[in-house]
Design a protein around this motif. Structure first.
Motif, PDB file in Angstrom:
ATOM      1  N   HIS A 214       0.806  -1.225   0.000  1.00 62.03           N
ATOM      2  CA  HIS A 214       0.000   0.000   0.000  1.00 62.03           C
ATOM      3  C   HIS A 214       0.841   1.277   0.000  1.00 62.03           C
ATOM      4  O   HIS A 214       0.285   2.382   0.084  1.00 62.03           O
ATOM      5  N   LYS A 215       2.149   1.166  -0.090  1.00 63.88           N
ATOM      6  CA  LYS A 215       3.006   2.343   0.052  1.00 63.88           C
ATOM      7  C   LYS A 215       2.690   3.431  -0.970  1.00 63.88           C
ATOM      8  O   LYS A 215       2.584   4.616  -0.625  1.00 63.88           O
ATOM      9  N   MET A 216       2.535   3.059  -2.231  1.00 64.97           N
ATOM     10  CA  MET A 216       2.286   4.068  -3.253  1.00 64.97           C
ATOM     11  C   MET A 216       0.874   4.655  -3.123  1.00 64.97           C
ATOM     12  O   MET A 216       0.659   5.832  -3.427  1.00 64.97           O
ATOM     13  N   GLN A 217      -0.057   3.863  -2.659  1.00 63.46           N
ATOM     14  CA  GLN A 217      -1.413   4.377  -2.442  1.00 63.46           C
ATOM     15  C   GLN A 217      -1.404   5.424  -1.330  1.00 63.46           C
ATOM     16  O   GLN A 217      -2.044   6.476  -1.441  1.00 63.46           O
ATOM     17  N   ILE A 218      -0.670   5.156  -0.255  1.00 69.82           N
ATOM     18  CA  ILE A 218      -0.553   6.129   0.836  1.00 69.82           C
ATOM     19  C   ILE A 218       0.164   7.378   0.345  1.00 69.82           C
ATOM     20  O   ILE A 218      -0.254   8.507   0.641  1.00 69.82           O
ATOM     21  N   HIS A 265      -0.472  12.293  -7.503  1.00 71.19           N
ATOM     22  CA  HIS A 265      -0.601  11.172  -8.440  1.00 71.19           C
ATOM     23  C   HIS A 265       0.578  11.162  -9.426  1.00 71.19           C
ATOM     24  O   HIS A 265       1.147  10.091  -9.713  1.00 71.19           O
ATOM     25  N   VAL A 266       0.930  12.316  -9.938  1.00 72.94           N
ATOM     26  CA  VAL A 266       2.050  12.394 -10.876  1.00 72.94           C
ATOM     27  C   VAL A 266       3.339  11.922 -10.214  1.00 72.94           C
ATOM     28  O   VAL A 266       4.146  11.202 -10.826  1.00 72.94           O
ATOM     29  N   ASN A 267       3.553  12.301  -8.972  1.00 70.62           N
ATOM     30  CA  ASN A 267       4.723  11.852  -8.226  1.00 70.62           C
ATOM     31  C   ASN A 267       4.778  10.329  -8.160  1.00 70.62           C
ATOM     32  O   ASN A 267       5.830   9.705  -8.394  1.00 70.62           O
ATOM     33  N   VAL A 268       3.633   9.697  -7.872  1.00 74.97           N
ATOM     34  CA  VAL A 268       3.575   8.240  -7.782  1.00 74.97           C
ATOM     35  C   VAL A 268       3.793   7.605  -9.157  1.00 74.97           C
ATOM     36  O   VAL A 268       4.511   6.610  -9.288  1.00 74.97           O
ATOM     37  N   LEU A 269       3.200   8.188 -10.178  1.00 75.28           N
ATOM     38  CA  LEU A 269       3.381   7.654 -11.528  1.00 75.28           C
ATOM     39  C   LEU A 269       4.846   7.662 -11.934  1.00 75.28           C
ATOM     40  O   LEU A 269       5.349   6.713 -12.560  1.00 75.28           O
ATOM     41  N   VAL A 304      -5.484   6.625 -18.112  1.00 77.46           N
ATOM     42  CA  VAL A 304      -4.647   6.500 -19.315  1.00 77.46           C
ATOM     43  C   VAL A 304      -3.194   6.173 -18.967  1.00 77.46           C
ATOM     44  O   VAL A 304      -2.657   5.162 -19.440  1.00 77.46           O
ATOM     45  N   PRO A 305      -2.489   6.975 -18.139  1.00 74.57           N
ATOM     46  CA  PRO A 305      -1.130   6.566 -17.785  1.00 74.57           C
ATOM     47  C   PRO A 305      -1.107   5.259 -16.989  1.00 74.57           C
ATOM     48  O   PRO A 305      -0.150   4.474 -17.115  1.00 74.57           O
ATOM     49  N   LEU A 306      -2.122   4.997 -16.203  1.00 72.49           N
ATOM     50  CA  LEU A 306      -2.156   3.741 -15.455  1.00 72.49           C
ATOM     51  C   LEU A 306      -2.246   2.542 -16.387  1.00 72.49           C
ATOM     52  O   LEU A 306      -1.606   1.510 -16.154  1.00 72.49           O
TER      53      LEU A 306
END
Length: 342
Positions: A214-218, A265-269, A304-306
């Motif tokens: 769950h790290k990226m979700q947090i 979100h961009v940071n996580v992507l 789209v990026p996902l």
């Protein structure tokens, strides 16, 4: 590409999609809901307020816990209409015509229900209801006619949210907003996964694994909470089991209450892009970077990026990417990330 390579790639992509989807669907959230929103004829006029999203699209994926406070205190349907009125010790729940004060009955029921609500992963309340409304319920000045003096939550909803401040709550009116709907559904599925973990015979290493997934979700919600929870998990083996469960549960749920912004979100992507970058040729890497920037510029939906990230999540970096709940935090069939940000 020859036939063997094409078949292998298709099989790999299918495996990736299966892994991502199973992370979202393996646990069904338990969600309390105002009964009328599922179509029960419990409204004051004997009708219902069936919500198409709740009773339709979402119904397949959650286990509902229907609640109608008015019916539970014996009012029946149809019934006399109610309203909130100012009182010396807070709002009073009154019948409009016969002037019956139902505050004590509703407060007693709310106390009973609040003791049970810890077993659910979220709650959808009926908007504008003097018992169940979360926001903007009129509070009148007493028996005299006139406009309400102020607005606030319904009596029952106020007691439930006061007893459970980290509970995922929303009303059906706000769920018509695409951003709020996506956030609510994400949170109830995350809460369900946490409940499934903590209700079992877990060990600190299990919680460490849960957090790793769950790290990226947090991070998409709160970089500050990401760091704080990381330090808590690092000390997992040194804390009593009950203390660890309580502190992690609170930190996890409150972190997801923070709004996930486009920038986060961009940071996580870009975190994901960095993990799979070594498996991409320059053209594909540039294409994915361009799509991420298009999302940042409000030109495409997050889906789209996902979709591209999931497509490229194979090779040496696949394991690090596939395990992250961020990529599929709830069933894909709900299509909640398909809106272009305003």
């Amino acid at each position: 590409m020859n036939t063997t390579e094409s078949t292998t790639e298709s099989t790999t992509e299918a495996a990736v999609e299966s892994t991502l989807e199973s992370a979202a669907t393996q646990v069904r959230p338990r969600v309390a809901v105002s009964s009328c929103l599922l179509g029960a004829p419990v409204r004051f006029n004997g009708g219902h307020s069936r919500d198409r999203f709740l009773a339709g699209e979402l119904d397949e994926y959650v286990d509902w816990v229907p609640i109608c406070p008015e019916m539970e205190i014996g009012l029946g349907a149809p019934r006399e209409t109610l309203r909130l009125e100012r009182g010396t010790d807070g709002p009073r729940l009154m019948t409009r015509r016969t002037r019956r004060d139902l505050t004590a009955e509703m407060a007693g029921l709310a106390a009973e229900r609040a003791a049970e609500i810890g077993a659910v992963d979220g709650y959808v309340f009926k908007s504008k209801s003097p018992s169940c409304g979360l926001h903007g319920v009129p509070v009148y000045g007493g028996s005299a006619p006139g406009a309400p003096g102020r607005r606030g939550p319904g009596l029952f909803a106020s007691a439930i949210t006061g007893a459970h401040p980290s509970l995922v709550v929303e009303d059906e009116g706000r769920l018509h907003d695409a951003v709020l709907r996506e956030a609510f559904v994400e949170r109830i599925f995350a809460a369900a996964r946490l409940r499934a973990l903590l209700s079992g015979d877990w060990r600190p290493r299990d919680l460490v694994g849960f957090h790793a997934r769950h790290k990226m979700q947090i991070l998409a919600h709160s970089p500050a909470a990401y760091r704080v929870i990381g330090r808590l998990v690092a000390a997992a083996g040194d804390l009593p089991r009950e203390t660890l469960a309580r502190e992690y549960g609170w930190a996890f749920r409150t972190a997801l209450l923070v709004r996930a912004t486009i920038g986060r979100h961009v940071n996580v992507l870009h975190h994901f892009l960095g993990r799979i970058s070594g498996d991409l040729d320059p053209v594909r890497r540039a294409d994915l970077t361009e799509v991420i920037e298009a999302y940042r510029a409000h030109r495409v939906a997050l889906a789209v990026p996902l979709a591209l990230l999931r497509h490229h999540a194979k090779g040496a970096g696949a394991g690090q990417v596939q395990e992250q709940t961020y990529l599929s935090p709830y069933p894909d069939a709900l299509r909640l990330r398909n809106h272009v940000p305003a």
